[in-house]
Design an enzyme around this catalytic site. Sequence first.
Site, PDB file in Angstrom:
ATOM      1  N   TYR A   1       3.243  -9.695 -10.127  1.00  0.00           N
ATOM      2  CA  TYR A   1       2.022  -8.884 -10.282  1.00  0.00           C
ATOM      3  C   TYR A   1       1.805  -8.406 -11.715  1.00  0.00           C
ATOM      4  O   TYR A   1       0.743  -7.873 -12.035  1.00  0.00           O
ATOM      5  CB  TYR A   1       2.090  -7.651  -9.374  1.00  0.00           C
TER       6      TYR A   1
ATOM      7  N   HIS B   1      -4.975  -5.940 -11.293  1.00  0.00           N
ATOM      8  CA  HIS B   1      -4.664  -4.699 -10.585  1.00  0.00           C
ATOM      9  C   HIS B   1      -3.629  -3.860 -11.330  1.00  0.00           C
ATOM     10  O   HIS B   1      -3.441  -2.682 -11.017  1.00  0.00           O
ATOM     11  CB  HIS B   1      -4.138  -5.035  -9.182  1.00  0.00           C
TER      12      HIS B   1
ATOM     13  N   PHE C   1       4.304   0.310  -4.801  1.00  0.00           N
ATOM     14  CA  PHE C   1       3.167  -0.553  -4.505  1.00  0.00           C
ATOM     15  C   PHE C   1       1.901   0.299  -4.469  1.00  0.00           C
ATOM     16  O   PHE C   1       1.925   1.483  -4.129  1.00  0.00           O
ATOM     17  CB  PHE C   1       3.337  -1.381  -3.227  1.00  0.00           C
TER      18      PHE C   1
ATOM     19  N   ASN D   1      -0.816   0.734  -2.741  1.00  0.00           N
ATOM     20  CA  ASN D   1      -1.420   1.434  -1.601  1.00  0.00           C
ATOM     21  C   ASN D   1      -0.743   2.746  -1.236  1.00  0.00           C
ATOM     22  O   ASN D   1      -1.311   3.528  -0.478  1.00  0.00           O
ATOM     23  CB  ASN D   1      -1.434   0.520  -0.370  1.00  0.00           C
TER      24      ASN D   1
ATOM     25  N   ASN E   1      -7.482   1.473  -3.315  1.00  0.00           N
ATOM     26  CA  ASN E   1      -6.445   1.964  -2.406  1.00  0.00           C
ATOM     27  C   ASN E   1      -5.412   2.866  -3.077  1.00  0.00           C
ATOM     28  O   ASN E   1      -4.843   3.752  -2.428  1.00  0.00           O
ATOM     29  CB  ASN E   1      -5.758   0.793  -1.707  1.00  0.00           C
TER      30      ASN E   1
END
Length: 204
Positions: A15, A20, A66, A68, A114
Amino acid sequence: MIKLFVGLGNPGAEYEATRHNAGFWWIDALSRELQAPLTLDKSYHGQVARTTLNGKTVWLLKPLTFMNVSGKSVAALARFFKIAPDEVLVAHDELDIVPGQVKLKFGGSHAGHNGLRDIHAQLGTDDYWRLRIGVGHPGVKAEVINWVLKKPSQEHRVAIEECIDRALKAVPALLAGEMEKATMLIHTSQPPRPKPPRRTEPED
């Protein structure tokens, strides 16, 4: 004044370079700028740096929970050190802003992000600052998740890095609580918005 700077993203090499993770890119740049290295602190579910500027303690936080569930990390540190929500700034990727532009905002909706959604829930309020780093929109809502979890083009990555560098210039104002000055520094340093291509009339 801002006492806690947070950068949002997802942990893991897969990632690291995705849109993001623009918040991670910013907090890493701030860590370098302040010479305050981030180190793992399991108590706050992330990487943390603590430094003193002008006699005041400042925290940097990179949640490793993470995206969320980022609020778990933010709330843990903010509550333990009695940092009020309006003393928190969260840097995050923003679909509704083009790459190369960045906006400072206080409060308001999470707009479907989120990471912000969970911070809202964990802090019990939306009254905190956001640094909205433009990553652009794919143009189709169904493609949003795929878009933010992919790497930007080289051109867009350079534009995002440039806006991150510009936003760092507002940090002294943010630390001093001069939020209007910080907003002006961030918003007036934007590159001109690209003009749409001119329509050419067909030849007879």
